[in-house]
Design a protein around this motif. Structure first.
Motif, PDB file in Angstrom:
ATOM      1  N   ALA A  35      44.326  79.628   1.686  1.00 17.13           N
ATOM      2  CA  ALA A  35      43.079  79.590   2.453  1.00 17.13           C
ATOM      3  C   ALA A  35      41.932  78.993   1.644  1.00 17.13           C
ATOM      4  CB  ALA A  35      42.709  80.998   2.899  1.00 17.13           C
ATOM      5  N   ASP A  36      42.188  78.636   0.363  1.00 19.08           N
ATOM      6  CA  ASP A  36      41.106  78.177  -0.504  1.00 19.08           C
ATOM      7  C   ASP A  36      41.154  76.691  -0.800  1.00 19.08           C
ATOM      8  OD1 ASP A  36      43.415  78.324  -1.964  1.00 19.08           O
ATOM      9  OD2 ASP A  36      42.532  79.335  -3.700  1.00 19.08           O
ATOM     10  N   ALA A  41      43.482  75.293   4.552  1.00 19.27           N
ATOM     11  CA  ALA A  41      42.575  75.939   5.496  1.00 19.27           C
ATOM     12  C   ALA A  41      42.598  75.251   6.851  1.00 19.27           C
ATOM     13  CB  ALA A  41      41.155  75.942   4.927  1.00 19.27           C
ATOM     14  N   ASP A  64      37.112  82.261  12.776  1.00 20.10           N
ATOM     15  CA  ASP A  64      36.891  82.531  11.347  1.00 20.10           C
ATOM     16  C   ASP A  64      37.632  81.511  10.483  1.00 20.10           C
ATOM     17  OD1 ASP A  64      35.395  84.692  12.136  1.00 20.10           O
ATOM     18  OD2 ASP A  64      36.952  86.184  11.714  1.00 20.10           O
ATOM     19  N   ALA A  65      38.898  81.228  10.838  1.00 21.64           N
ATOM     20  CA  ALA A  65      39.681  80.261  10.069  1.00 21.64           C
ATOM     21  C   ALA A  65      39.073  78.875  10.168  1.00 21.64           C
ATOM     22  CB  ALA A  65      41.121  80.252  10.571  1.00 21.64           C
ATOM     23  N   ARG A  67      35.865  78.112  10.646  1.00 17.43           N
ATOM     24  CA  ARG A  67      34.654  78.027   9.834  1.00 17.43           C
ATOM     25  C   ARG A  67      34.993  77.811   8.353  1.00 17.43           C
ATOM     26  NH1 ARG A  67      33.048  82.697  12.921  1.00 17.43           N
ATOM     27  NH2 ARG A  67      31.723  82.079  14.669  1.00 17.43           N
ATOM     28  N   THR A  68      36.034  78.492   7.888  1.00 15.76           N
ATOM     29  CA  THR A  68      36.478  78.294   6.509  1.00 15.76           C
ATOM     30  C   THR A  68      36.924  76.857   6.291  1.00 15.76           C
ATOM     31  OG1 THR A  68      37.177  80.594   6.296  1.00 15.76           O
ATOM     32  CG2 THR A  68      38.139  79.026   4.753  1.00 15.76           C
ATOM     33  N   ALA A  69      37.699  76.328   7.226  1.00 12.96           N
ATOM     34  CA  ALA A  69      38.186  74.952   7.113  1.00 12.96           C
ATOM     35  C   ALA A  69      37.031  73.963   7.107  1.00 12.96           C
ATOM     36  CB  ALA A  69      39.141  74.644   8.267  1.00 12.96           C
ATOM     37  N   GLU A  70      36.057  74.185   7.971  1.00 13.26           N
ATOM     38  CA  GLU A  70      34.902  73.282   8.034  1.00 13.26           C
ATOM     39  C   GLU A  70      34.103  73.325   6.733  1.00 13.26           C
ATOM     40  OE1 GLU A  70      34.108  73.454  12.862  1.00 13.26           O
ATOM     41  OE2 GLU A  70      33.283  75.009  11.554  1.00 13.26           O
ATOM     42  N   ALA A  71      33.989  74.498   6.122  1.00 15.57           N
ATOM     43  CA  ALA A  71      33.241  74.636   4.872  1.00 15.57           C
ATOM     44  C   ALA A  71      33.945  73.946   3.705  1.00 15.57           C
ATOM     45  CB  ALA A  71      33.029  76.115   4.558  1.00 15.57           C
ATOM     46  N   LEU A  72      35.276  73.948   3.727  1.00 16.74           N
ATOM     47  CA  LEU A  72      36.046  73.372   2.613  1.00 16.74           C
ATOM     48  C   LEU A  72      36.328  71.876   2.777  1.00 16.74           C
ATOM     49  CD1 LEU A  72      38.675  76.221   2.060  1.00 16.74           C
ATOM     50  CD2 LEU A  72      36.793  75.601   0.531  1.00 16.74           C
TER      51      LEU A  72
END
Length: 254
Positions: A35-36, A41, A64-65, A67-72
């Protein structure tokens, strides 16, 4: 993500992800991925978005997943892939009447189109999803057909068999709507063949039902009964098949 993990040359983790995904175990499949990192992600988000479409559940997990993908995400193609998943989630929520997010779906897929180069691998999946939006939300079959054909050509060029099963199926659906029975039967049969060869169990019941709609008895009933068996095996997934696979009424007695 389309057909990742479907060949023996793929990474063992991707093969394991595919096997779980194809059996409607999206959460378990997502748990195998990091996930990192941006690729992990994005793929995790894609799996959980797909779960929403097939089960009508897990919307917050997918958000939630995503948003994490978009941030990374870094670089145009990763940002475009995340936008493509954002558009697909908004499409699924609108399609299942969870919430009207059609404007968000259009905007996200448009953003993805601006970021993903025309010759990139991810472009075929994007074109397919733009076809879904045109067909099912905009009610524009001609625009849908154009998008599906672009996706079909690109999927063939990149040897993406899973995506080809989808483009065959949706092009066949449009043909059936136009009364082109032979063309529809051929497309549905190709979609079913590919899904059976790949072992894509969660997509096999819909393919069987679609082909049954073009067949005469007793073949149509045989196909629907096989679809019912798979539907029960997977615990009632895809949920949107439930109405089409309701048991036939008992025969009337004198």
């Amino acid at each position: 993500m389309s057909g990742t993990g479907t060949t023996a040359d793929d990474d063992p983790v991707q093969i394991a992800v595919w096997r779980l995904r194809s059996r409607a175990c999206w959460v378990d499949a997502a748990a195998l991925l990091p996930a990192d990192t941006a690729p992990g992600a994005i793929q995790r988000a894609a799996l959980l978005v797909e779960r929403c479409l097939y089960t009508e559940q897990g919307w917050q997990d997918a958000e939630d997943a995503l948003r994490t993908a978009e941030a990374l995400a870094h670089g145009d193609e990763e940002r475009g892939a995340a936008a493509c998943e954002r558009g697909y989630l908004a499409y699924a929520a609108t399609l299942h009447a969870v919430r009207d997010r059609v404007d968000e779906a259009r905007a996200a897929l448009g953003r993805a189109a601006a970021l993903i180069p025309p010759d990139a691998v991810g472009r075929a999946l994007l074109d397919f999803r733009r076809g879904l939006l045109a067909e099912n939300l905009s009610r524009s079959p001609q625009a849908a057909r154009t998008a599906y054909r672009r996706a079909h050509t690109a999927a063939a060029a990149h040897s993406d068999e899973l995506l080809l099963s989808f483009t065959w199926r949706h092009l066949a659906g449009l043909a059936l709507r136009d009364g082109e029975l032979a063309e529809a039967r051929h497309g549905f049969a190709e979609s079913l063949r590919i899904r059976e060869e790949l072992g894509y169990l969660v997509g096999t019941a819909p393919a069987l039902v679609s082909l049954a709609d073009t067949e005469t008895e007793p073949e149509a009933s045989r196909l629907r009964e096989e679809a019912r068996r798979l539907f029960r095996l997977l615990g009632g997934v895809p949920t949107w098949l439930a109405g089409q696979l309701a048991p036939p009424p008992p025969a009337a007695t004198a």
